[in-house]
Design an enzyme around this catalytic site. Sequence first.
Site, short mmCIF file in Angstrom:
data_model
loop_
_atom_site.label_atom_id
_atom_site.label_comp_id
_atom_site.label_asym_id
_atom_site.label_seq_id
_atom_site.Cartn_x
_atom_site.Cartn_y
_atom_site.Cartn_z
CD GLU D 73 7.22 76.35 76.00
OE1 GLU D 73 6.35 76.68 76.81
OE2 GLU D 73 7.73 75.21 75.96
CG HIS D 92 10.65 73.90 79.54
ND1 HIS D 92 9.70 73.82 80.53
CD2 HIS D 92 9.98 73.69 78.38
CE1 HIS D 92 8.51 73.59 79.98
NE2 HIS D 92 8.66 73.50 78.69
CG HIS D 94 6.98 68.50 78.34
ND1 HIS D 94 6.67 68.33 77.02
CD2 HIS D 94 7.11 69.83 78.53
CE1 HIS D 94 6.64 69.53 76.43
NE2 HIS D 94 6.90 70.44 77.32
CG HIS D 162 4.02 73.37 80.13
ND1 HIS D 162 4.03 74.64 79.63
CD2 HIS D 162 5.03 72.72 79.50
CE1 HIS D 162 5.00 74.75 78.72
NE2 HIS D 162 5.61 73.61 78.62
#
Lengths: 247, 247, 247, 247
Positions: D73, D92, D94, D162
């Site tokens: 990603e 990034h 979760h 996500h």
Amino acid sequence: MEELQDLVAAYRILAAHGVIDAYGHVSLRSPRDPRRYYLARSLAPERVQEEDLIEYDLDSRALDAGNRESVLERFIHGEIYRARPEVRCVVHNHSPSVVPFSVTDVPMRALYHMAAFIGEGLPNFEIRTVRKGTDLLIRDAALGKSLAATLGARPAALMRGHGSVVVGENLPRAVGRSIYLELSARMQMQALLLAGPGGRITYFDEAEVEASVPRQDYVRAWPLWRDKALAQARAERDSEKMKHRRE
Amino acid sequence: MEELQDLVAAYRILAAHGVIDAYGHVSLRSPRDPRRYYLARSLAPERVQEEDLIEYDLDSRALDAGNRESVLERFIHGEIYRARPEVRCVVHNHSPSVVPFSVTDVPMRALYHMAAFIGEGLPNFEIRTVRKGTDLLIRDAALGKSLAATLGARPAALMRGHGSVVVGENLPRAVGRSIYLELSARMQMQALLLAGPGGRITYFDEAEVEASVPRQDYVRAWPLWRDKALAQARAERDSEKMKHRRE
Amino acid sequence: MEELQDLVAAYRILAAHGVIDAYGHVSLRSPRDPRRYYLARSLAPERVQEEDLIEYDLDSRALDAGNRESVLERFIHGEIYRARPEVRCVVHNHSPSVVPFSVTDVPMRALYHMAAFIGEGLPNFEIRTVRKGTDLLIRDAALGKSLAATLGARPAALMRGHGSVVVGENLPRAVGRSIYLELSARMQMQALLLAGPGGRITYFDEAEVEASVPRQDYVRAWPLWRDKALAQARAERDSEKMKHRRE
Amino acid sequence: MEELQDLVAAYRILAAHGVIDAYGHVSLRSPRDPRRYYLARSLAPERVQEEDLIEYDLDSRALDAGNRESVLERFIHGEIYRARPEVRCVVHNHSPSVVPFSVTDVPMRALYHMAAFIGEGLPNFEIRTVRKGTDLLIRDAALGKSLAATLGARPAALMRGHGSVVVGENLPRAVGRSIYLELSARMQMQALLLAGPGGRITYFDEAEVEASVPRQDYVRAWPLWRDKALAQARAERDSEKMKHRRE
């Protein structure tokens, strides 16, 4: 004495599981004399060692305190041992997920097999029905007797705005019940939220409670819990000795 | 055997993540004989070492137990391996956020990509439909077969008032699924509370589930989890040896 | 000075309990001069040592800062000490379960005996009533005075969208109150959810509050908390020295 | 390079705070060339060392990967750096309390001063509007561009089912925002539950957001976080070396 090491472990296990904070306590009926019990002096549970244990009679008079300070609420223990001859261990805690139930009308119910004993019924001790304007502590034998009467023949009782008492025919049972009571309280809150008002929750039925309770002594967990707790107790003792030697 | 070290790691990983307490277990289908599986003796999972693993046949008879005590609920594993030839790992847990779903009518649904496998459907095993008045444990082959039938071809099944079983075509998959099932349960509860009654929640659609599931073996997490777990296992062994030498 | 070690411990205890993050602070009125107080320099609480403590007058001017940077919000402390002669310790925190109350109209109420002091009333400081468009920080004496006025004679006050201040006639009391305020907030949220809209919750009555508050100095917990915190502080100092010696 | 040590610290800080699991990542725009960024190879964040950092161009092509595997990603990072010249760090994650918001229509709003930046608006990236039937991962530049477009000029964006992306003009800002976004999400859920349907919550107003955001670089927390993380990284390296020497 082996049993006193179990009691030392019990203090530390309950503290490590977040079931008791600095103010909880556990007692053990004396294996040599059913009219006696052991309870730690006024000390944070995660620090308890065997030399902190004091022997009491059922009037909760210390037999060998020396200059060790007794716990104010020892009457919880003495009066339950008096009323319940089969009980060998009593836990008093401020179990954080149980307290919210104690201040509402929502009864705790058995929905998790590790805490099936709840199905035998958990009364809630409302101290105001016996005495007004207290600080909620069980400061004397009269309050201890009232609490024991509320408990009746049950495995545990909530104490409104305060915590709970949990009992067992042996020490691992009372300790295990305390740990899983906390967990079951959390699960029940979550189930109630999921189900929503009027939603259906499947609780244990009577036959399931009956099938589960007599067997549950938490025997797979107990040796692990005990070993860890006593290893910690020994490590503290060793480091204490080292410190003294250096001084 | 490398694979048995994976299984030792699996026990410890699941305990460290709070997915299994002293009573959960994990098994591995034997890499040499598909009619055999390995499961630890009755022992708290965070203590498991390779010498605690026992080999069983699909009737869950121990082949090499010696004086090691078998886990009562081993039939969960034997019957699932029998019914699901592609499954190589079975986890049984008391996952704390999954149990509340198991006692309500609210189905778990896929809403988090790390647990997309839920989208394939999670049935709920209600033991009462097979036998009344149990203690909810899977004590024999008949109960194991019923549970396996409820599981069907799915990746996991809830067990009412008890926990869940999670399976995988390989060990990291079953372990990873167990960890993220717990997390997804918590997220779904929170999403339901946020959305409120009648509120909209965006679950995974069928195509998203299909795109996610086959790939997910938790391969970035697995080496970290395994390394930590086995380092801990080795440290315990070393300290055990030191103790013996001193004695 | 013994008391300054108490203050070092207080910083570390509150951080260890998750009551203060890097941005909380605790102060102590000087035992030698009631017009002075001690507060740590701008530093993460879990790192505070005695040499990080700065002495201030009640206008929150540093007396001995040297090149140590003062905390922006020190006016919280100075103005409360000015307004409340009996207060000897002030805690400012971002207690995570208290903040949600501060942004709603739901008052915190006493329902747990370890936090009975809530029953004396917790006002909520809405900074907008004094100044618009701030970053919510108490950046000057005027804001400090407003906050102290909101606090009035109470044991604690919420600060909308920010946290709370908690005070005590001695240091263990203010520290213990901060820890149990956080816990009580969590319990009250859970009780409100259990009871549901219109459901009944049993709060402490006035007599119970009065019976509980004067006595509660958290004396069984304090020595445990303090010992652990200062052992950690000493360990950090020792490892710091070792590092310097090696360099 | 000093800055790469910051990035190593960032990985470990976010893992230690539970904001990223094995699958989160952080990147840093190269201090020497704004058309380059650094991102760790595919590895669990709590294990990252400086030699795990790979340099990429804005098309997310590795410049010096050698046999190190790139993160799938990485396009999240490359496309945000391309679209936002002032951004120097991209996270990034979760974040477990943020995901529930991402699957509902409840917007996150600023109610806690440590996360006032939310007040600038957090869009929610619904991948389905760009591509159907994905596994939700940002697997190519096209998806990265769409995500960057959703983010626009904001400090963060949710990613449905996500996680989220969080950006900053410097690294401590992006890391601090990620940590307090998670905390603020939890606080907002609790505030919504407390307030109940139709209940009033006091969010930050525009002037308060404007007063708070520009200043917040989490400078009191950052040195503590960084020191702890790098001490851990050094300890792991030392123990690795010791192991090699013994072999």
